[in-house]
Design a protein around this motif. Sequence first.
Motif, PDB file in Angstrom:
ATOM      1  N   ALA A  65       5.035   4.832   1.806  1.00 29.22           N
ATOM      2  CA  ALA A  65       4.976   5.331   3.285  1.00 29.22           C
ATOM      3  C   ALA A  65       5.892   6.495   3.660  1.00 29.22           C
ATOM      4  O   ALA A  65       5.764   7.207   4.591  1.00 29.22           O
ATOM      5  CB  ALA A  65       5.671   3.645   3.774  1.00 29.22           C
ATOM      6  N   LYS A  66       6.954   6.358   2.942  1.00 30.47           N
ATOM      7  CA  LYS A  66       7.297   7.749   2.622  1.00 30.47           C
ATOM      8  C   LYS A  66       7.351   8.915   2.393  1.00 30.47           C
ATOM      9  O   LYS A  66       7.591   9.321   3.006  1.00 30.47           O
ATOM     10  CB  LYS A  66       9.261   7.153   2.241  1.00 30.47           C
ATOM     11  N   ALA A  67       7.382   8.277   0.783  1.00 31.11           N
ATOM     12  CA  ALA A  67       6.023   9.690   0.973  1.00 31.11           C
ATOM     13  C   ALA A  67       4.703  10.492   1.563  1.00 31.11           C
ATOM     14  O   ALA A  67       4.754  11.928   1.509  1.00 31.11           O
ATOM     15  CB  ALA A  67       5.443   9.402  -0.806  1.00 31.11           C
ATOM     16  N   ASP A 101      -5.766  11.008   5.570  1.00 23.32           N
ATOM     17  CA  ASP A 101      -4.768  10.260   4.884  1.00 23.32           C
ATOM     18  C   ASP A 101      -5.491  10.312   3.518  1.00 23.32           C
ATOM     19  O   ASP A 101      -5.456  10.158   2.505  1.00 23.32           O
ATOM     20  CB  ASP A 101      -5.278   8.666   6.277  1.00 23.32           C
ATOM     21  N   ILE A 102      -7.465  10.078   3.928  1.00 20.66           N
ATOM     22  CA  ILE A 102      -7.741   9.380   1.914  1.00 20.66           C
ATOM     23  C   ILE A 102      -7.127  10.908   0.875  1.00 20.66           C
ATOM     24  O   ILE A 102      -7.266  10.909  -0.485  1.00 20.66           O
ATOM     25  CB  ILE A 102      -9.065   9.707   1.875  1.00 20.66           C
ATOM     26  N   CYS A 103      -7.610  12.527   2.146  1.00 23.27           N
ATOM     27  CA  CYS A 103      -6.974  13.521   0.632  1.00 23.27           C
ATOM     28  C   CYS A 103      -5.532  13.311   0.578  1.00 23.27           C
ATOM     29  O   CYS A 103      -5.400  13.483  -0.902  1.00 23.27           O
ATOM     30  CB  CYS A 103      -7.618  14.498   1.935  1.00 23.27           C
ATOM     31  N   LEU A 104      -4.336  13.404   1.622  1.00 22.06           N
ATOM     32  CA  LEU A 104      -2.930  13.395   0.926  1.00 22.06           C
ATOM     33  C   LEU A 104      -2.717  11.720  -0.176  1.00 22.06           C
ATOM     34  O   LEU A 104      -2.151  11.817  -1.292  1.00 22.06           O
ATOM     35  CB  LEU A 104      -2.653  13.174   2.414  1.00 22.06           C
ATOM     36  N   TRP A 105      -3.475  10.742   0.148  1.00 21.58           N
ATOM     37  CA  TRP A 105      -3.078   9.634  -0.811  1.00 21.58           C
ATOM     38  C   TRP A 105      -3.279   9.520  -1.887  1.00 21.58           C
ATOM     39  O   TRP A 105      -3.274   9.569  -3.072  1.00 21.58           O
ATOM     40  CB  TRP A 105      -3.787   8.916  -0.355  1.00 21.58           C
ATOM     41  N   ILE A 121       5.154   7.985   6.925  1.00 21.30           N
ATOM     42  CA  ILE A 121       4.578   7.047   8.420  1.00 21.30           C
ATOM     43  C   ILE A 121       5.281   5.817   7.799  1.00 21.30           C
ATOM     44  O   ILE A 121       6.120   6.088   6.885  1.00 21.30           O
ATOM     45  CB  ILE A 121       2.915   6.985   7.991  1.00 21.30           C
ATOM     46  N   SER A 122       5.572   5.012   8.943  1.00 21.49           N
ATOM     47  CA  SER A 122       6.573   4.190   8.821  1.00 21.49           C
ATOM     48  C   SER A 122       5.652   3.400   8.019  1.00 21.49           C
ATOM     49  O   SER A 122       4.482   2.800   8.084  1.00 21.49           O
ATOM     50  CB  SER A 122       6.667   3.616   9.885  1.00 21.49           C
ATOM     51  N   GLU A 123       6.404   2.492   7.733  1.00 18.71           N
ATOM     52  CA  GLU A 123       6.188   0.678   6.914  1.00 18.71           C
ATOM     53  C   GLU A 123       5.340   0.037   8.290  1.00 18.71           C
ATOM     54  O   GLU A 123       4.205   0.116   7.192  1.00 18.71           O
ATOM     55  CB  GLU A 123       6.948   0.144   6.373  1.00 18.71           C
ATOM     56  N   THR A 124       5.539  -0.122   8.988  1.00 20.74           N
ATOM     57  CA  THR A 124       4.420  -1.025   9.932  1.00 20.74           C
ATOM     58  C   THR A 124       2.953  -0.150  10.300  1.00 20.74           C
ATOM     59  O   THR A 124       2.071  -0.950  10.017  1.00 20.74           O
ATOM     60  CB  THR A 124       4.952  -0.532  11.186  1.00 20.74           C
ATOM     61  N   ALA A 125       2.718   1.461  10.059  1.00 19.68           N
ATOM     62  CA  ALA A 125       2.115   1.560  10.423  1.00 19.68           C
ATOM     63  C   ALA A 125       1.328   2.426   9.397  1.00 19.68           C
ATOM     64  O   ALA A 125      -0.219   1.299   9.029  1.00 19.68           O
ATOM     65  CB  ALA A 125       2.364   3.857  10.638  1.00 19.68           C
ATOM     66  N   LEU A 126       2.028   2.187   7.944  1.00 20.83           N
ATOM     67  CA  LEU A 126       0.980   1.438   6.348  1.00 20.83           C
ATOM     68  C   LEU A 126       0.485  -0.046   6.964  1.00 20.83           C
ATOM     69  O   LEU A 126      -0.541  -0.087   6.147  1.00 20.83           O
ATOM     70  CB  LEU A 126       1.903   1.698   5.834  1.00 20.83           C
ATOM     71  N   SER A 127       1.407  -0.494   6.783  1.00 22.07           N
ATOM     72  CA  SER A 127       0.540  -2.281   6.796  1.00 22.07           C
ATOM     73  C   SER A 127      -0.043  -1.806   7.747  1.00 22.07           C
ATOM     74  O   SER A 127      -1.486  -2.777   7.412  1.00 22.07           O
ATOM     75  CB  SER A 127       1.565  -3.239   7.706  1.00 22.07           C
TER      76      SER A 127
END
Length: 67
Positions: free
Chosen positions: A22-24, A46-50, A27-33
């Motif tokens: 999430a930090k990388a 998101d897909i491209c970055l991740w 975004i927040s952990e909550t948003a990732l969750s």
Amino acid sequence: MYKYKKLRGRIIEKFGTLSRFAKAIGISETALSKKMQCKTGISQSDICLWSKLLDIKPEEYGSYFFA
């Protein structure tokens, strides 16, 4: 509804924790969750970055993001 078990495994493999990932991605952990639970969407950007951070090739997107 998508299942992100394989994606979650790849995140843990590469970053150790969802929190570090999430930090990388900035975004927040909550948003990732929420994204991982399908409460909010995972965008094309998101897909491209991740994928870049997780070393996921475009031909593998289906098994990670659309399973």
